[in-house]
Design a protein around this motif. Structure first.
Motif: not given
Length: 59
Positions: A12-14, A19-20, A25-27, A34-35
């Motif tokens: 998934e892209e979250k 940074c928004g 992403t990674h957790t 989530i980053c």
């Protein structure tokens, strides 16, 4: 056809909590944020703001 009991992994892209940006992403293992790749430190598996909390992983 029923798909109950089966699931498909989707990368998934979250939205990055730092940074928004919306991207893959990674957790963070420290704070759970989530980053995105830009805010991620793969060596410590943490987000940039938690690198100092994971210094012990570099020992």
């Amino acid at each position: 056809m029923s798909s109950v009991g089966k699931w498909v992994y989707v990368s998934e892209e979250k939205e990055c909590g730092i940074c928004g940006h919306t991207t893959h992403t990674h957790t963070c293992l420290v704070c759970g944020d989530i980053c995105c790749d830009d805010c991620w430190n793969g060596r410590t598996s943490t987000c940039d703001k938690c690198i100092s909390k994971a210094w012990w992983r570099d020992l």
